[in-house]
Scaffold this motif. Structure first.
Motif, mmCIF file in Angstrom:
data_model
loop_
_atom_site.group_PDB
_atom_site.id
_atom_site.type_symbol
_atom_site.label_atom_id
_atom_site.label_comp_id
_atom_site.label_asym_id
_atom_site.label_seq_id
_atom_site.Cartn_x
_atom_site.Cartn_y
_atom_site.Cartn_z
ATOM 1 N N LEU A 96 0.884 -1.167 -0.057
ATOM 2 C CA LEU A 96 0.217 -0.064 -0.029
ATOM 3 C C LEU A 96 1.042 1.231 0.040
ATOM 4 C CD1 LEU A 96 -2.528 -1.279 2.591
ATOM 5 C CD2 LEU A 96 -2.578 -1.483 0.144
ATOM 6 N N ASP A 97 0.484 2.272 -0.735
ATOM 7 C CA ASP A 97 1.020 3.661 -0.511
ATOM 8 C C ASP A 97 0.430 4.458 0.575
ATOM 9 O OD1 ASP A 97 -1.413 4.709 -0.946
ATOM 10 O OD2 ASP A 97 -0.671 5.288 -3.226
ATOM 11 N N GLN A 98 0.787 5.669 0.762
ATOM 12 C CA GLN A 98 0.717 6.129 2.063
ATOM 13 C C GLN A 98 -1.010 6.523 2.208
ATOM 14 O OE1 GLN A 98 2.721 6.784 4.731
ATOM 15 N NE2 GLN A 98 4.323 5.875 3.512
ATOM 16 N N ALA A 99 -1.584 6.663 1.018
ATOM 17 C CA ALA A 99 -3.019 7.052 1.320
ATOM 18 C C ALA A 99 -3.939 5.557 0.888
ATOM 19 C CB ALA A 99 -3.507 7.739 -0.079
ATOM 20 N N PHE A 100 -3.168 4.464 1.185
ATOM 21 C CA PHE A 100 -3.722 3.262 1.337
ATOM 22 C C PHE A 100 -4.218 2.776 -0.069
ATOM 23 C CE2 PHE A 100 -2.883 3.325 5.747
ATOM 24 C CZ PHE A 100 -2.852 2.112 6.478
ATOM 25 N N HIS A 101 -3.678 3.103 -1.034
ATOM 26 C CA HIS A 101 -4.149 2.714 -2.340
ATOM 27 C C HIS A 101 -3.204 1.287 -2.492
ATOM 28 C CE1 HIS A 101 -5.049 7.077 -3.177
ATOM 29 N NE2 HIS A 101 -6.147 6.420 -3.266
ATOM 30 N N LEU A 102 -3.718 0.517 -3.389
ATOM 31 C CA LEU A 102 -3.153 -0.749 -3.465
ATOM 32 C C LEU A 102 -2.104 -0.545 -4.557
ATOM 33 C CD1 LEU A 102 -3.031 -3.840 -2.860
ATOM 34 C CD2 LEU A 102 -5.098 -4.318 -4.668
ATOM 35 N N THR A 103 -0.914 -0.940 -4.274
ATOM 36 C CA THR A 103 0.146 -0.810 -5.425
ATOM 37 C C THR A 103 0.499 -2.070 -6.076
ATOM 38 O OG1 THR A 103 1.981 -0.308 -3.883
ATOM 39 C CG2 THR A 103 0.656 1.523 -4.600
ATOM 40 N N GLY A 104 0.374 -3.067 -5.214
ATOM 41 C CA GLY A 104 1.062 -4.336 -5.409
ATOM 42 C C GLY A 104 0.455 -5.425 -4.418
ATOM 43 N N VAL A 105 0.890 -6.672 -4.621
ATOM 44 C CA VAL A 105 0.787 -7.638 -3.426
ATOM 45 C C VAL A 105 1.800 -8.716 -3.684
ATOM 46 C CG1 VAL A 105 -1.702 -7.649 -3.658
ATOM 47 C CG2 VAL A 105 -0.405 -9.226 -5.097
ATOM 48 N N ILE A 106 2.286 -9.303 -2.337
ATOM 49 C CA ILE A 106 3.123 -10.188 -2.237
ATOM 50 C C ILE A 106 2.331 -11.487 -1.810
ATOM 51 C CG2 ILE A 106 5.314 -11.305 -1.374
ATOM 52 C CD1 ILE A 106 6.122 -8.598 -1.120
ATOM 53 N N THR A 107 2.270 -12.609 -2.697
ATOM 54 C CA THR A 107 1.656 -13.842 -2.333
ATOM 55 C C THR A 107 2.811 -14.787 -1.640
ATOM 56 O OG1 THR A 107 2.211 -14.947 -4.325
ATOM 57 C CG2 THR A 107 -0.067 -13.621 -4.241
ATOM 58 N N LEU A 108 2.070 -15.964 -0.877
ATOM 59 C CA LEU A 108 2.977 -16.762 -0.377
ATOM 60 C C LEU A 108 3.680 -17.384 -1.430
ATOM 61 C CD1 LEU A 108 3.944 -18.237 2.119
ATOM 62 C CD2 LEU A 108 2.080 -19.572 2.001
ATOM 63 N N ASN A 109 3.311 -17.833 -2.715
ATOM 64 C CA ASN A 109 3.911 -18.606 -3.738
ATOM 65 C C ASN A 109 5.135 -17.663 -4.209
ATOM 66 O OD1 ASN A 109 4.371 -20.547 -5.615
ATOM 67 N ND2 ASN A 109 3.708 -19.267 -7.007
ATOM 68 N N ASP A 110 4.785 -16.130 -3.950
ATOM 69 C CA ASP A 110 6.069 -15.160 -4.586
ATOM 70 C C ASP A 110 7.287 -15.480 -3.571
ATOM 71 O OD1 ASP A 110 4.402 -14.216 -6.593
ATOM 72 O OD2 ASP A 110 3.588 -12.436 -5.372
ATOM 73 N N VAL A 111 6.827 -15.480 -2.347
ATOM 74 C CA VAL A 111 7.727 -15.470 -1.240
ATOM 75 C C VAL A 111 8.621 -16.745 -1.284
ATOM 76 C CG1 VAL A 111 8.172 -15.640 1.170
ATOM 77 C CG2 VAL A 111 6.664 -14.200 0.421
#
Length: 120
Positions: A96-111
């Motif tokens: 999330l950015d400072q305004a709580f807009h979604l900018t990306g995700v990390i999934t468990l699979n990504d990790v």
């Protein structure tokens, strides 16, 4: 919002069945809940089951079942994401950015691909 991110999102005014559909399609065991383009929480398979066990039906609103105290990161960091996944048992971490807009995700699979499986 990026088209790929949109597949992880359900609006706050949606119903439980809408969240179930998003969860089914994204295969991350949860959905990110937004209100006016800002992330307000997440809803997981477990939250949906808890709602059903408490007498809600699939056409009930999400309100009251969304986890408002959710974990997130401000920038992609796979080591921090691994710690969050291990400590809290979560499979999807919003970025999330400072305004709580979604900018990306990390999934468990990504990790797993970045931290554990990737050659050192």
């Amino acid at each position: 919002m990026d088209k790929a991110l949109a597949t992880l999102v359900v609006p706050s005014e949606a119903r439980l069945i809408d969240a179930v559909q998003v969860i089914k399609e994204n295969r991350s065991r949860c959905a990110i809940v937004v209100s006016r383009d800002k992330v307000i929480g997440v809803i997981s398979e477990g939250d949906v089951m808890r709602a059903l066990l408490h007498g809600a039906d699939l056409h009930s609103p999400l309100e009251g079942w969304v986890s408002l105290s959710f974990k997130f990161l401000r920038e992609p960091n796979y080591v921090e994401a691994l710690e969050l996944a291990k400590t809290h048992g979560i499979s999807l971490i919003p970025i999330l950015d400072q305004a709580f807009h979604l900018t990306g995700v990390i999934t468990l699979n990504d990790v797993l691909n970045q931290v554990i499986i990737a050659p050192k």
